[in-house]
Design an enzyme around this catalytic site. Structure first.
Site, PDB file in Angstrom:
ATOM      1  N   HIS A 184      29.948  63.219 146.078  1.00 59.97           N
ATOM      2  CA  HIS A 184      29.970  61.738 146.143  1.00 59.97           C
ATOM      3  C   HIS A 184      31.101  61.040 145.916  1.00 59.97           C
ATOM      4  O   HIS A 184      32.241  61.454 145.297  1.00 59.97           O
ATOM      5  CB  HIS A 184      28.718  61.033 145.282  1.00 59.97           C
ATOM      6  CG  HIS A 184      28.931  61.327 143.753  1.00 59.97           C
ATOM      7  ND1 HIS A 184      29.932  60.475 143.250  1.00 59.97           N
ATOM      8  CD2 HIS A 184      28.306  62.193 142.897  1.00 59.97           C
ATOM      9  CE1 HIS A 184      30.003  61.139 141.883  1.00 59.97           C
ATOM     10  NE2 HIS A 184      28.886  61.971 141.769  1.00 59.97           N
TER      11      HIS A 184
ATOM     12  N   ASP B 206      29.812  66.852 141.294  1.00 56.33           N
ATOM     13  CA  ASP B 206      30.970  67.780 140.900  1.00 56.33           C
ATOM     14  C   ASP B 206      30.527  69.183 140.364  1.00 56.33           C
ATOM     15  O   ASP B 206      31.090  70.308 140.501  1.00 56.33           O
ATOM     16  CB  ASP B 206      31.811  67.059 139.965  1.00 56.33           C
ATOM     17  CG  ASP B 206      31.009  66.428 138.650  1.00 56.33           C
ATOM     18  OD1 ASP B 206      29.889  66.656 138.657  1.00 56.33           O
ATOM     19  OD2 ASP B 206      31.744  65.762 137.649  1.00 56.33           O
TER      20      ASP B 206
END
Length: 507
Positions: free
Chosen positions: A98, A396
């Site tokens: 994102h 992540d």
């Protein structure tokens, strides 16, 4: 007498010529090795790329932090879609992290960063597609949504950002990403025609608004004004994108061991501990409380948005706080330095790599199966239900283990709006080997590329590191990737399959 005068003149002229020659060589105006230079002027039958031997730059936590921010106003050129002549692009599988977001944690006794999370094409950073993207999201009710995704906001919309909310910077980062890959794959290779069918496009995301909105921004950049009625957005319930294969006790035990290693690494860093003590004293909170708040998350937000680092909220707003009442760039640099040190130590310890192999396998296995079906279908000319383009919008904690499992630990921690791309290519020799298809040698004509943030890292991966890239076949065989995913990647955990590895006892 005349002869002697001539001899003196010759000596003087010779000395002058010697001085002149030395001076020109010193200033690099003539070659120091004329013979070698003359040889190089001949026609070369082979182009040789120079090998540059340069030392890697010294670690710089501030420079690394700028790279992590991934400012969208910086132009970037990627190698997606590049291949030898006459190769045909069959499929592209993309995972993105994102985009830029508001912090997930707040630092005690400080004010939150003043960031507006509404979208406006009149505010920087912006993008030529931003206004159209905002309008198009209003039509999202025409799309098909898995589970609870339909109830999530398709645009960030709070004038004061909420925790973890995607910012306008994050939206613009992915409009830019999608537009870049549109140039590479749609315009250059016509991967998806204007009348693409729903089966050709696969989109999946976790149930967080920031991943959904990032995926939609990327998709709009990739397919501007896409037809909502042909789009289905699927939900992954786990941030590991493990689908129905999430149960893996061994993976969880490796993660526990790695987290303990990280804790001991942090507490043994005396400079980091002193910095936490100083920061806590500055803000008037307990050191333990500050450490638990993960202050680097909020500090990165201030850093990436060019905001002053936070000060204690007990300070009067009418008076500028003392220098010691605010957190500083030096505090931030120490924390980021320790994070980079930990990345190096993590590679040496090897625990994270073992965790990563088991965490990333389900996603890699689905990717391998999809690419294999597309490759087979292209040889038999049968219509396949597998997507020519697949997009996974993730976090992540999704991408970091995926990079490690592939052997790309040197790529660093995923920045905001990072992208990882798998490309499937068909060689031009395939048309000449029709008989080989019947003998099961169709795989010999299929090749894969792996790119991270536009850089071709195929020959840095664990499955293609030993392939001779200067051979007659310059791309990595798809068979290498399939063997790696289905067996070879488990060598590091002394197993031959995912099921066996997940049930092992970890000492």
């Amino acid at each position: 007498m005349l002869a002697r005068s001539r001899f003196i003149v010759v000596l003087v002229v010779g000395a002058l010529l010697a001085v002149l020659s030395f001076s020109l060589q010193y200033l690099h105006l003539i070659p120091t090795n004329p013979v070698a230079e003359q040889r190089s002027l001949g026609k070369s039958r082979k182009r040789v790329n120079p090998v540059l031997h340069t030392d890697p730059p010294a670690p710089d936590p501030i420079r690394d932090s700028h790279q992590y921010c991934n400012y969208p106003n910086i132009s970037e050129h990627g190698w997606e879609g590049h291949s030898p002549a006459d190769y045909r692009l069959l499929s592209v599988q993309v995972m993105i992290r994102h985009g830029d977001r508001f912090p997930l944690y707040s630092i005690p006794k400080t004010r939150k960063p003043a960031i507006d999370c509404t979208l406006s094409e009149k505010r920087e950073p912006s993008h030529p597609l931003l206004a159209a993207f905002i309008s198009h999201m209003a039509l999202g009710g025409r799309g098909h949504w898995d589970a609870s995704l339909g109830s999530l906001a398709r645009l960030p919309s709070h004038s004061t950002c909420e925790m973890g909310e995607l910012t306008q910077t994050g939206v613009v980062q992915h409009l830019k990403n999608g537009d870049h890959l549109r140039q590479a794959y749609i315009k250059r290779h016509n991967l998806l025609a204007a009348d693409w069918s729903p089966r050709q496009l696969w989109v999946e995301t976790t149930g967080k608004s920031r991943t959904l909105q990032s995926g939609l921004a990327f998709l709009f950049g990739f397919l501007p004004h896409f037809d909502w009625s042909r789009l289905t957005v699927r939900q992954q319930w786990s941030t590991l994108f493990c689908g129905s294969s999430c149960d893996c006790p061994t993976r969880n035990r490796y993660l526990d061991q790695e987290q303990r290693r990280q804790y001991h690494q942090r507490t043994a860093d005396t400079e980091l501990e002193r910095t936490y003590v100083t920061m806590a004293k500055t803000l008037g909170v307990a050191t333990k409380t500050l450490r638990a708040a993960n202050p680097v998350d909020a500090l990165l937000c201030h850093f990436c948005h060019g905001l002053p680092f936070p000060c204690s909220s007990t300070q009067s707003t009418s008076n500028a706080p003392d220098e010691g009442a605010c957190l500083t760039l030096q505090h931030f640099a120490v924390i980021r330095r320790q994070q980079k040190d930990d990345e190096l130590e993590r590679r040496k310890a090897g625990l994270y790599r073992r965790y990563a192999v088991l965490a990333a396998h389900p996603y890699l296995n689905r990717t391998a199966a999809r690419l294999e079906k597309i490759a087979r279908g292209s040889q038999t000319r049968k219509v396949t239900e597998e997507a020519a383009f697949a997009l996974a919008s993730a976090h992540d904690v999704t991408m970091a283990p995926l990079l490690s499992a592939l052997g790309l630990e040197g790529a660093g921690f995923p920045r905001f709006a990072a992208r990882l791309v798998f490309e499937l290519w068909n060689s031009p020799e395939a048309k000449e080997r029709k008989n080989d298809r019947k003998r099961g040698k169709w795989l010999d004509d299929m090749f894969i590329r792996v790119l991270y943030n536009g850089e071709d890292l195929t020959f840095d991966t664990a499955f293609c590191r030993d392939h001779n890239r200067h051979s007659a076949q310059p791309l990595c065989p798809l068979g290498n990737f399939l063997s790696f995913v289905r067996k070879d990647m488990f060598n590091i955990v002394n197993a031959t399959s995912y099921q066996q590895a997940c049930r092992q006892i970890v000492l």
